[in-house]
Scaffold this motif. Structure first.
Motif, PDB file in Angstrom:
ATOM      1  N   UNK A   8     -21.427  -3.121   0.653  1.00 25.81           N
ATOM      2  CA  UNK A   8     -20.808  -2.788  -0.628  1.00 25.81           C
ATOM      3  C   UNK A   8     -19.304  -3.003  -0.564  1.00 25.81           C
ATOM      4  N   UNK A   9     -18.713  -3.220  -1.721  1.00 23.84           N
ATOM      5  CA  UNK A   9     -17.263  -3.340  -1.841  1.00 23.84           C
ATOM      6  C   UNK A   9     -16.678  -1.936  -1.808  1.00 23.84           C
ATOM      7  N   UNK A  10     -15.855  -1.642  -0.822  1.00 20.98           N
ATOM      8  CA  UNK A  10     -15.261  -0.322  -0.691  1.00 20.98           C
ATOM      9  C   UNK A  10     -13.914  -0.285  -1.416  1.00 20.98           C
ATOM     10  N   UNK A  11     -13.697   0.769  -2.183  1.00 18.94           N
ATOM     11  CA  UNK A  11     -12.512   0.873  -3.033  1.00 18.94           C
ATOM     12  C   UNK A  11     -11.802   2.197  -2.793  1.00 18.94           C
ATOM     13  N   UNK A  12     -10.466   2.161  -2.752  1.00 15.79           N
ATOM     14  CA  UNK A  12      -9.647   3.367  -2.791  1.00 15.79           C
ATOM     15  C   UNK A  12      -8.918   3.380  -4.129  1.00 15.79           C
ATOM     16  N   UNK A  13      -8.973   4.513  -4.816  1.00 17.60           N
ATOM     17  CA  UNK A  13      -8.356   4.689  -6.131  1.00 17.60           C
ATOM     18  C   UNK A  13      -7.156   5.624  -6.023  1.00 17.60           C
ATOM     19  N   UNK A  14      -6.012   5.195  -6.551  1.00 18.46           N
ATOM     20  CA  UNK A  14      -4.830   6.059  -6.508  1.00 18.46           C
ATOM     21  C   UNK A  14      -4.184   6.141  -7.884  1.00 18.46           C
ATOM     22  N   UNK A  15      -4.131   7.356  -8.431  1.00 18.56           N
ATOM     23  CA  UNK A  15      -3.490   7.609  -9.720  1.00 18.56           C
ATOM     24  C   UNK A  15      -3.196   9.099  -9.796  1.00 18.56           C
ATOM     25  N   UNK A  16      -2.015   9.449 -10.297  1.00 17.94           N
ATOM     26  CA  UNK A  16      -1.684  10.870 -10.350  1.00 17.94           C
ATOM     27  C   UNK A  16      -2.375  11.591 -11.500  1.00 17.94           C
ATOM     28  N   UNK A  17      -3.053  10.850 -12.368  1.00 18.22           N
ATOM     29  CA  UNK A  17      -3.811  11.465 -13.463  1.00 18.22           C
ATOM     30  C   UNK A  17      -5.276  11.602 -13.038  1.00 18.22           C
ATOM     31  N   UNK A  38     -12.455   6.736  -1.314  1.00 12.65           N
ATOM     32  CA  UNK A  38     -11.424   7.767  -1.306  1.00 12.65           C
ATOM     33  C   UNK A  38     -10.593   7.677  -2.575  1.00 12.65           C
ATOM     34  N   UNK A  39     -10.002   8.812  -2.953  1.00  9.76           N
ATOM     35  CA  UNK A  39      -9.078   8.872  -4.074  1.00  9.76           C
ATOM     36  C   UNK A  39      -7.756   9.451  -3.580  1.00  9.76           C
ATOM     37  N   UNK A  44       1.840   8.103  -1.083  1.00  7.61           N
ATOM     38  CA  UNK A  44       1.726   8.456   0.334  1.00  7.61           C
ATOM     39  C   UNK A  44       0.265   8.678   0.707  1.00  7.61           C
ATOM     40  N   UNK A  45      -0.445   9.452  -0.108  1.00 10.56           N
ATOM     41  CA  UNK A  45      -1.874   9.674   0.131  1.00 10.56           C
ATOM     42  C   UNK A  45      -2.628   8.351   0.097  1.00 10.56           C
ATOM     43  N   UNK A  46      -2.266   7.485  -0.855  1.00 15.18           N
ATOM     44  CA  UNK A  46      -2.957   6.202  -0.989  1.00 15.18           C
ATOM     45  C   UNK A  46      -2.821   5.375   0.281  1.00 15.18           C
ATOM     46  N   UNK A  47      -1.605   5.263   0.804  1.00 12.61           N
ATOM     47  CA  UNK A  47      -1.382   4.480   2.017  1.00 12.61           C
ATOM     48  C   UNK A  47      -2.171   5.066   3.184  1.00 12.61           C
TER      49      UNK A  47
END
Length: 224
Positions: A8-17, A38-39, A44-47
């Motif tokens: 599967x395509x693994x995705x990390x999502x980063x948004x403060x909302x 992961x979200x 900083x959390x995203x990296x």
């Protein structure tokens, strides 16, 4: 579609909302070939989470607290093979250009339709630029025209390219597809793919989006 080599395509999502994150995650996790691993609520959390999970794709909001999406994209693109897509409202978001130049593969409006979001993740995971070449070219030309000129690549940077490679870069900047470049240069698509690969390698570029940027920044393509 799955990533090259299967899985599967693994995705990390980063948004403060949180609503944006949860909404996008629900859409993507509903697909059989995509998994949100992961979200994150800030850059900083995203990296950190991208370094840990090494996903194929990261969706990063341009404007986040602690560290914005541009700086996060710059770090991620320099340290990993994760392909970055910026999330933006794009009302007056000139920062998108900086993100593309940092190595991001494109951008998505936060108002993106469900099907377009899923398609974008699949396209980027497969190694392609998110935007159609003509759209990318118009975007970059508009951003360069409406922002102060900053120090960028000079025409001398193109000195290592052959004549054919320089012409390929010029046509890339104009938004032509491989088939259209092949027709314009009277060569095969296989030859065009070789020229494109050589251009990216010699100029140390991640993908065609960055090639379009260089074509404009060096004056190879006008930004009228």
């Amino acid at each position: 579609m799955s990533v090259p080599g299967g899985g599967a395509i693994r995705v990390v999502l980063a948004d403060d909302q949180e609503l944006v994150r949860s909404g996008f995650a629900a859409i993507l996790d509903a697909q059989p070939d995509i998994t949100v691993v992961a979200e994150a609520a800030d850059g900083v959390e995203a990296v950190e989470r991208i370094r840990w999970h090494r996903p194929e794709v990261a969706l990063l909001d341009v404007r986040m607290p602690t560290m914005d999406g541009i700086e996060a994209a710059r770090i991620v693109c320099a340290e990993t093979r994760t392909r970055v897509v910026m999330l933006t409202t794009f009302d007056r978001d000139d920062y998108v250009y900086d993100a593309l130049y940092a190595g991001a593969s494109g951008f998505l409006l936060k108002s993106v339709r469900r099907d377009d979001l899923v398609h974008a993740v699949r396209v980027v995971a497969a190694g392609a630029a998110l935007l159609a070449p003509t759209v990318t070219g118009r975007l970059i030309a508009d951003l360069i025209r409406h922002r102060p000129r900053q120090q960028g690549p000079s025409a001398e940077r193109l000195a290592g390219l052959t004549g054919r490679e320089r012409e390929t870069l010029r046509l890339l900047g104009r938004g032509l597809s491989n088939a259209e470049i092949a027709a314009a240069m009277t060569v095969s698509e296989h030859t065009v793919k070789t020229h494109v690969s050589n251009v990216l390698a010699k100029l140390h570029l991640r993908d065609r989006v960055q090639a379009v940027i260089v074509a404009y920044e060096t004056g190879l393509v006008g930004s009228r």
